[in-house]
Design a protein around this motif. Sequence first.
Motif, PDB file in Angstrom:
ATOM      1  N   GLN A 187       0.923  -1.149  -0.117  1.00 26.46           N
ATOM      2  CA  GLN A 187      -0.107   0.105  -0.085  1.00 26.46           C
ATOM      3  C   GLN A 187       0.839   1.249  -0.049  1.00 26.46           C
ATOM      4  OE1 GLN A 187      -3.002  -0.022   2.969  1.00 26.46           O
ATOM      5  NE2 GLN A 187      -3.264   2.214   2.939  1.00 26.46           N
ATOM      6  N   VAL A 188       0.551   2.319  -0.832  1.00 24.47           N
ATOM      7  CA  VAL A 188       1.184   3.485  -0.821  1.00 24.47           C
ATOM      8  C   VAL A 188       1.150   4.258   0.470  1.00 24.47           C
ATOM      9  CG1 VAL A 188       1.187   5.731  -1.848  1.00 24.47           C
ATOM     10  CG2 VAL A 188       0.989   3.500  -3.269  1.00 24.47           C
ATOM     11  N   GLN A 189       2.214   4.792   0.839  1.00 26.95           N
ATOM     12  CA  GLN A 189       2.254   5.736   2.105  1.00 26.95           C
ATOM     13  C   GLN A 189       2.802   6.702   1.892  1.00 26.95           C
ATOM     14  OE1 GLN A 189       3.500   3.010   5.308  1.00 26.95           O
ATOM     15  NE2 GLN A 189       1.297   2.600   5.919  1.00 26.95           N
ATOM     16  N   TYR A 190       2.635   7.766   2.405  1.00 25.94           N
ATOM     17  CA  TYR A 190       3.517   9.112   2.295  1.00 25.94           C
ATOM     18  C   TYR A 190       3.733   9.563   4.015  1.00 25.94           C
ATOM     19  CZ  TYR A 190       1.575   9.019  -2.430  1.00 25.94           C
ATOM     20  OH  TYR A 190       1.090   8.848  -3.570  1.00 25.94           O
ATOM     21  N   VAL A 191       5.163   9.864   4.202  1.00 27.81           N
ATOM     22  CA  VAL A 191       5.241  10.626   5.481  1.00 27.81           C
ATOM     23  C   VAL A 191       6.056  11.986   5.197  1.00 27.81           C
ATOM     24  CG1 VAL A 191       6.885  10.051   7.410  1.00 27.81           C
ATOM     25  CG2 VAL A 191       5.699   8.326   6.390  1.00 27.81           C
ATOM     26  N   GLU A 192       5.288  12.775   5.807  1.00 27.36           N
ATOM     27  CA  GLU A 192       5.762  14.471   5.597  1.00 27.36           C
ATOM     28  C   GLU A 192       6.573  14.751   6.850  1.00 27.36           C
ATOM     29  OE1 GLU A 192       1.798  13.621   3.469  1.00 27.36           O
ATOM     30  OE2 GLU A 192       2.531  13.295   5.248  1.00 27.36           O
ATOM     31  N   SER A 193       7.486  15.429   6.861  1.00 28.12           N
ATOM     32  CA  SER A 193       8.339  15.766   7.866  1.00 28.12           C
ATOM     33  C   SER A 193       8.737  17.222   7.869  1.00 28.12           C
ATOM     34  CB  SER A 193       9.257  15.037   8.497  1.00 28.12           C
ATOM     35  OG  SER A 193      10.107  14.733   7.509  1.00 28.12           O
ATOM     36  N   GLY A 194       9.181  18.037   8.921  1.00 27.87           N
ATOM     37  CA  GLY A 194      10.073  19.062   8.779  1.00 27.87           C
ATOM     38  C   GLY A 194       9.347  20.577   9.211  1.00 27.87           C
ATOM     39  N   GLY A 195       7.887  20.279   9.374  1.00 28.13           N
ATOM     40  CA  GLY A 195       7.241  21.375   9.570  1.00 28.13           C
ATOM     41  C   GLY A 195       7.592  21.935  11.061  1.00 28.13           C
ATOM     42  N   GLY A 196       7.088  23.119  11.545  1.00 27.82           N
ATOM     43  CA  GLY A 196       7.324  23.862  12.580  1.00 27.82           C
ATOM     44  C   GLY A 196       6.658  25.244  12.728  1.00 27.82           C
ATOM     45  N   SER A 197       7.111  25.706  13.599  1.00 28.94           N
ATOM     46  CA  SER A 197       6.681  27.449  13.973  1.00 28.94           C
ATOM     47  C   SER A 197       7.813  28.160  13.562  1.00 28.94           C
ATOM     48  CB  SER A 197       6.031  27.344  15.447  1.00 28.94           C
ATOM     49  OG  SER A 197       5.063  26.524  15.645  1.00 28.94           O
ATOM     50  N   VAL A 198       7.373  29.259  12.782  1.00 28.77           N
ATOM     51  CA  VAL A 198       8.598  30.034  12.375  1.00 28.77           C
ATOM     52  C   VAL A 198       7.756  31.582  12.406  1.00 28.77           C
ATOM     53  CG1 VAL A 198       9.975  28.723  11.285  1.00 28.77           C
ATOM     54  CG2 VAL A 198       8.074  29.847   9.915  1.00 28.77           C
ATOM     55  N   GLN A 199       8.726  32.706  12.412  1.00 23.99           N
ATOM     56  CA  GLN A 199       7.806  34.006  12.339  1.00 23.99           C
ATOM     57  C   GLN A 199       7.882  34.252  10.764  1.00 23.99           C
ATOM     58  OE1 GLN A 199      10.457  36.670  14.643  1.00 23.99           O
ATOM     59  NE2 GLN A 199       9.090  36.394  16.507  1.00 23.99           N
ATOM     60  N   ALA A 200       7.015  35.250  10.484  1.00 25.41           N
ATOM     61  CA  ALA A 200       6.725  35.618   9.132  1.00 25.41           C
ATOM     62  C   ALA A 200       8.316  36.165   8.612  1.00 25.41           C
ATOM     63  CB  ALA A 200       5.903  37.029   8.951  1.00 25.41           C
ATOM     64  N   GLY A 201       8.516  35.548   7.308  1.00 27.47           N
ATOM     65  CA  GLY A 201       9.950  35.891   6.807  1.00 27.47           C
ATOM     66  C   GLY A 201      10.884  34.780   6.854  1.00 27.47           C
ATOM     67  N   GLY A 202      10.638  34.051   7.787  1.00 30.25           N
ATOM     68  CA  GLY A 202      11.386  32.814   8.005  1.00 30.25           C
ATOM     69  C   GLY A 202      11.425  31.730   6.654  1.00 30.25           C
ATOM     70  N   SER A 203      12.097  30.655   7.072  1.00 29.25           N
ATOM     71  CA  SER A 203      12.057  29.589   6.136  1.00 29.25           C
ATOM     72  C   SER A 203      11.907  28.153   6.962  1.00 29.25           C
ATOM     73  CB  SER A 203      13.659  29.556   5.509  1.00 29.25           C
ATOM     74  OG  SER A 203      13.497  30.818   4.616  1.00 29.25           O
ATOM     75  N   LEU A 204      11.342  27.322   6.025  1.00 33.31           N
ATOM     76  CA  LEU A 204      11.293  25.906   6.319  1.00 33.31           C
ATOM     77  C   LEU A 204      11.714  24.853   5.246  1.00 33.31           C
ATOM     78  CD1 LEU A 204       8.165  25.823   8.733  1.00 33.31           C
ATOM     79  CD2 LEU A 204      10.589  25.400   9.373  1.00 33.31           C
ATOM     80  N   ARG A 205      12.180  23.915   5.457  1.00 36.77           N
ATOM     81  CA  ARG A 205      12.103  22.698   4.320  1.00 36.77           C
ATOM     82  C   ARG A 205      11.472  21.772   4.791  1.00 36.77           C
ATOM     83  NH1 ARG A 205      15.637  21.435   0.083  1.00 36.77           N
ATOM     84  NH2 ARG A 205      17.091  23.167   0.622  1.00 36.77           N
TER      85      ARG A 205
END
Length: 122
Positions: free
Chosen positions: A1-19
Amino acid sequence: QVQYVESGGGSVQAGGSLRLSCAASGYTYNIRCMGWFRQAPGKKREWVASVYTNGSTNYADSVKGRFTISKDYRKNAGSLLMNSLKSEDTAMYYCQAELVCLTVRPEDFIYWGQGTQVTVSS
């Protein structure tokens, strides 16, 4: 069965970056396309970005110029680099593969991962 695992989220201030990262499993071949979707509280899930077999990319107007999607075809994985984040980018983010080669309508997809939460404070 197909599965997807997402990661890397978080809390940042406006103007910041995330991957964000995505790992797709259950495929017996190297996937051809990958895409990202998001769903903000009280709103419908929406398409964000796609990357295709030939390396071409496509982005929703709301993220164009700020987000960059990439795909590691050898690992059936990919990422979404998000720069210059805005409060309106706050949402749960999900990845998809294969079928996203043909459609970006969220209702066309059956299997979804748990997603990764991105919260941007102004």
